[in-house]
Write a protein that holds these residues in place. Structure first.
Motif, PDB file in Angstrom:
ATOM      1  N   GLU A 121      34.405  73.789  12.069  1.00  0.00           N
ATOM      2  CA  GLU A 121      35.435  72.857  11.501  1.00  0.00           C
ATOM      3  C   GLU A 121      36.320  73.806  10.276  1.00  0.00           C
ATOM      4  O   GLU A 121      35.664  74.454   9.628  1.00  0.00           O
ATOM      5  CB  GLU A 121      35.221  71.707  10.904  1.00  0.00           C
ATOM      6  N   ALA A 122      37.565  73.511  10.264  1.00  0.00           N
ATOM      7  CA  ALA A 122      38.240  73.834   9.091  1.00  0.00           C
ATOM      8  C   ALA A 122      37.651  73.592   7.902  1.00  0.00           C
ATOM      9  O   ALA A 122      37.662  74.374   6.852  1.00  0.00           O
ATOM     10  CB  ALA A 122      39.510  73.265   9.068  1.00  0.00           C
ATOM     11  N   ASP A 123      37.076  72.118   7.653  1.00  0.00           N
ATOM     12  CA  ASP A 123      36.291  71.999   6.435  1.00  0.00           C
ATOM     13  C   ASP A 123      34.765  71.868   7.060  1.00  0.00           C
ATOM     14  O   ASP A 123      34.358  70.837   7.531  1.00  0.00           O
ATOM     15  CB  ASP A 123      36.628  70.797   5.806  1.00  0.00           C
ATOM     16  N   PRO A 124      34.118  72.954   6.785  1.00  0.00           N
ATOM     17  CA  PRO A 124      32.726  73.247   7.306  1.00  0.00           C
ATOM     18  C   PRO A 124      31.738  72.513   6.634  1.00  0.00           C
ATOM     19  O   PRO A 124      30.275  72.816   6.977  1.00  0.00           O
ATOM     20  CB  PRO A 124      32.621  74.684   7.476  1.00  0.00           C
ATOM     21  N   SER A 125      32.040  71.978   5.482  1.00  0.00           N
ATOM     22  CA  SER A 125      30.794  71.583   4.729  1.00  0.00           C
ATOM     23  C   SER A 125      29.812  70.603   5.222  1.00  0.00           C
ATOM     24  O   SER A 125      28.684  70.549   4.789  1.00  0.00           O
ATOM     25  CB  SER A 125      31.469  70.966   3.252  1.00  0.00           C
ATOM     26  N   PHE A 126      30.280  69.485   5.778  1.00  0.00           N
ATOM     27  CA  PHE A 126      29.213  68.788   6.400  1.00  0.00           C
ATOM     28  C   PHE A 126      28.217  69.528   7.432  1.00  0.00           C
ATOM     29  O   PHE A 126      26.960  69.183   7.314  1.00  0.00           O
ATOM     30  CB  PHE A 126      29.790  67.800   7.569  1.00  0.00           C
ATOM     31  N   ASP A 127      28.660  70.626   8.044  1.00  0.00           N
ATOM     32  CA  ASP A 127      27.849  71.443   8.732  1.00  0.00           C
ATOM     33  C   ASP A 127      27.161  72.297   8.072  1.00  0.00           C
ATOM     34  O   ASP A 127      25.754  72.177   7.785  1.00  0.00           O
ATOM     35  CB  ASP A 127      28.671  72.129  10.203  1.00  0.00           C
ATOM     36  N   ILE A 128      27.832  73.281   7.183  1.00  0.00           N
ATOM     37  CA  ILE A 128      27.046  74.292   6.638  1.00  0.00           C
ATOM     38  C   ILE A 128      26.178  73.869   5.532  1.00  0.00           C
ATOM     39  O   ILE A 128      25.297  74.462   4.926  1.00  0.00           O
ATOM     40  CB  ILE A 128      27.974  75.537   6.410  1.00  0.00           C
ATOM     41  N   ASP A 129      26.470  72.802   5.045  1.00  0.00           N
ATOM     42  CA  ASP A 129      25.749  72.282   3.857  1.00  0.00           C
ATOM     43  C   ASP A 129      24.662  71.315   4.128  1.00  0.00           C
ATOM     44  O   ASP A 129      23.825  70.712   3.345  1.00  0.00           O
ATOM     45  CB  ASP A 129      26.594  71.383   2.831  1.00  0.00           C
ATOM     46  N   GLY A 130      24.525  71.152   5.372  1.00  0.00           N
ATOM     47  CA  GLY A 130      23.112  70.510   6.015  1.00  0.00           C
ATOM     48  C   GLY A 130      23.212  68.998   5.836  1.00  0.00           C
ATOM     49  O   GLY A 130      22.532  68.038   6.616  1.00  0.00           O
ATOM     50  N   VAL A 131      24.247  68.529   5.664  1.00  0.00           N
ATOM     51  CA  VAL A 131      24.576  66.961   5.756  1.00  0.00           C
ATOM     52  C   VAL A 131      24.401  66.299   7.093  1.00  0.00           C
ATOM     53  O   VAL A 131      23.922  65.330   7.344  1.00  0.00           O
ATOM     54  CB  VAL A 131      26.015  66.500   5.131  1.00  0.00           C
ATOM     55  N   ASP A 132      25.068  67.227   8.243  1.00  0.00           N
ATOM     56  CA  ASP A 132      25.298  66.593   9.501  1.00  0.00           C
ATOM     57  C   ASP A 132      23.819  66.658  10.029  1.00  0.00           C
ATOM     58  O   ASP A 132      23.233  65.455  10.602  1.00  0.00           O
ATOM     59  CB  ASP A 132      26.114  67.470  10.410  1.00  0.00           C
ATOM     60  N   ALA A 133      23.062  67.775   9.513  1.00  0.00           N
ATOM     61  CA  ALA A 133      21.781  67.752  10.156  1.00  0.00           C
ATOM     62  C   ALA A 133      20.745  66.594   9.406  1.00  0.00           C
ATOM     63  O   ALA A 133      20.000  66.086  10.140  1.00  0.00           O
ATOM     64  CB  ALA A 133      20.848  69.254   9.871  1.00  0.00           C
ATOM     65  N   ALA A 134      21.067  66.477   8.058  1.00  0.00           N
ATOM     66  CA  ALA A 134      20.238  65.236   7.660  1.00  0.00           C
ATOM     67  C   ALA A 134      20.426  64.054   8.164  1.00  0.00           C
ATOM     68  O   ALA A 134      19.705  63.368   8.351  1.00  0.00           O
ATOM     69  CB  ALA A 134      20.517  65.323   5.895  1.00  0.00           C
ATOM     70  N   HIS A 135      21.700  63.474   8.582  1.00  0.00           N
ATOM     71  CA  HIS A 135      22.083  62.446   9.214  1.00  0.00           C
ATOM     72  C   HIS A 135      21.128  62.394  10.632  1.00  0.00           C
ATOM     73  O   HIS A 135      20.380  61.361  10.707  1.00  0.00           O
ATOM     74  CB  HIS A 135      23.427  62.299   9.928  1.00  0.00           C
TER      75      HIS A 135
END
Lengths: 435, 435
Positions: A192-206
């Motif tokens: 994504e243009a704002d990749p933080s949900f992915d690369i900071d692990g939030v998506d995986a934590a969900h």
């Protein structure tokens, strides 16, 4: 053949368009398997005029997604809007309150509100299903809720974010650094243009918090997960790991404290890990996802496949619809909400394991002695150490792997080194996954 | 919490004892997940006095398994007797006719009589479940019946026999020959005294024919599977394969002819295959099982785990019981029996692929020319060829890999060489699995 199952679709992005296409292309086989037709009757999206490559004229259009909840001609609402709250949550609550089934791909909403929605669905006697919310097309919700249901699960863990896995395996294959590969992934549309949900692990934590609930029979506790991402992984970490027989993967892991331990509880962590070559997760490359569940009777189960994208996500959404069409559904989190336990979060310090540490240090005498002394004083035993090459900070790279020991000892050692003028940057620590 | 689900267990071998142990050890978590207790009330086995390490005194005992079918205190009968016909089939028919649910781990019976039993179960309105019949603890029946249900499946294939995989991977790791490793496996209890069902591929073919039915929506057609086993794999085959970037695995594969092909039909084969290192099946070692399903929306799904043994098989049996306790069950083969198609068997000759061929030849001039001429005349194009070392027959080993071409051309080439005095033994042919 029974009455058609009538579906309303909220959200017509990639996945929504995929669901429409799937129900067109696979109409005949889906109808045979479901025992009845599955028919989209109404849709809602922000922009009616956008060309999605599908014919929407055959469906009723609602500007407001929430209207879908109360249409008389709808049996199930599929929510593909996204977002933990807002319109998605409003739609979920209204749909269930109106006595209609609800299917979603929304991991953030399920991680934050899944248990509440499951309670509502129980009261209303409708299905709440979310296979697409975790690991895309891989039937891992079903695998835990049903396939492994006879087992006490010791651990559930996996590669839950395809963007991170793509970045890490590309860094591995090409020896390039994080920022460069991320930039390329963004240009190619893999990030994504704002990749933080992915690369900071939030998506995986969900996703992890949802899997943990199913595995351990607990209420979802997203806030208890310790989450770090992959921003700080450098090419040298991956090269050192390779040389030592490991690959670097972002792993989400949930683990119940062993029975009889002083601090019973549930441990959840998303962290870049060193995975031994002999472990199946080491062979999960590119944007694939994989989930491992370890049960006391079944042993280790591995589920692997495509964790995102139009086709795989649509496959999971329609699998949920087929379950509903067949009448094969029940409590969303495998058991009635009242039976779900609330487990206290377990602390990482109580765990034992091995770790990889990497320091960027000044190139002067005594630095290695300082690090070694901190390790000794904290009770960390070093298995192997390598000092090689330059770091982005202009210093020397020191990488080590510890022997198995309490995680708190490693944390203690790093605390002892904090503020030392010998260190040129924040040290990197990655846990090592057992085979 | 509803009424207990009352279970009768026929057969108290390894798996039967495992089911009793699982329901004891995991009683609490199973009850929470099932929403009710699951209680064994009656058992039957050949020998009442044998010590199985479990207390049977709390269960009613029946000398004749068939009696279990009509007990008033039983809701489900679990059949763990084995055998395609005989007492297992009698019990299945009587249980279903008596309006009780039926769960089995019996792959031979399901392969031969599953569709008939599914029709009976439909009529009676009861569940017929058999997760444990294929790949032990791996929920692959559920994965195909439900998880991948939204997809048209192109191929389903996998490593379906743990004994063969143990033998092949031990040969690979230790460079030893088949007979030696088989003997050792028999001494260690990993292979049966009469191992032919395993090593000749029959067991894998039973499982494959069941998977094919679920994947393609067809009636089971066990007799149409082309089956060879691993008896003729020699250490040199594995070494050559390794050198070329492959591992040797016994693969069961079912494939629907692509739409529009002149000979529509279902192809089923169990065969030792060369699997490229980059393919996930190449990393399935020891007695593990793994199944791959390729769907038109989900892409490639992989399920991996323990395919046999007390714990994994009991896990699958009790997962079926939990589904029944929850009321989450339906047509045994994913759709009503009347909806299952009868697909004509497809012929291997119509398929295209690459093959590995190994010849044991006399060490004299002209032999290689003779083989090369047969290949040329049959239209087989050779990608690589190696002549090296001695064979068990005292000749010279010639191994080759072909370019992609029609399978019938390879068969034709081998036919041309049949009876040639240059050949010291029957040539070995293995197909190469696509990545």
């Amino acid at each position: 053949m029974g009455q058609a199952l009538r579906v309303a679709l909220a959200g017509l992005g990639t996945v929504g368009a995929g669901v429409v296409k799937l129900l067109d292309v696979n109409r005949e086989i889906v109808e045979r398997r479901a025992g009845r037709r599955i028919e989209i009757v109404a849709v809602s999206a922000r922009d009616r005029s956008r060309d999605r490559g599908i014919d929407l004229s055959r469906f009723a259009w609602c500007d407001d997604a929430a209207e879908l909840a109360s249409r008389d001609d709808v049996d199930v609402v599929v929510e593909l809007i996204g977002g933990a709250d807002g319109p998605a949550l409003t739609l979920a609550r209204r749909t269930i309150a109106a006595g209609r089934h609800f299917v979603t791909a929304n991991k953030a909403m399920i991680a934050h509100h899944g248990i509440g929605l499951a309670g509502d669905a129980e009261t209303a006697g409708v299905a709440l299903k979310y296979e697409a919310a975790v690991a895309g097309g891989i039937p891992v919700i079903k695998g835990l809720r049903e396939g492994a249901a006879a087992n006490a699960i010791g651990r559930v863990y996996g590669i839950l974010n395809g963007t991170c896995n793509y970045i890490l395996t590309t860094m591995e294959a090409e020896g390039r650094d994080f920022a460069e590969v991320l930039g390329e992934a963004q240009r190619l549309g893999y990030a994504e243009a704002d990749p933080s949900f992915d690369i900071d692990g939030v998506d995986a934590a969900h996703k992890l918090s949802i899997l943990a609930s199913l595995a351990f029979g607990t209420r979802i506790d997203f806030d208890a997960a310790a989450v770090t991402g992959i921003r700080h992984v450098i090419a040298a970490d991956i090269a050192q790991a390779q040389a030592l027989g490991y690959r670097v993967r972002l792993v989400g892991l949930a683990e119940a404290s062993p029975e009889g331990s002083s601090t019973a509880g549930l441990f959840q962590r998303v962290h870049a890990c060193l995975v031994p070559h002999a472990h199946p997760l080491a062979h999960v490359a590119g944007s694939l996802n994989a989930v491992v569940a370890e049960g006391n009777f079944v042993g280790r189960l591995l589920f692997q496949g495509r964790g995102a994208g139009e086709g795989p996500t649509a496959s999971a959404v329609v699998a949920d619809l087929i379950d509903i069409a067949r009448g094969e559904y029940g409590p969303a989190f495998a058991m009635p909400v009242a039976s779900l336990a609330a487990m206290a979060p377990a602390h990482s310090g109580d765990r034992r394991g091995r770790a990889y540490l990497r320091f960027s240090v000044a190139d002067r005498p005594g630095v290695l002695a300082e690090i070694a002394a901190a390790m000794r004083d904290a009770g960390v035993s070093i298995e192997s150490l390598i000092q090689r090459g330059a770091t982005p900070e202009g210093g020397v790279l020191v990488a080590m792997v510890t022997h198995e020991g309490p995680e708190r000892a490693v944390t203690d050692a790093l605390a002892r080194l904090e503020g030392s003028s010998s260190l040129l940057g924040t040290p990197m620590m990655m846990h090592i996954l057992d085979v």
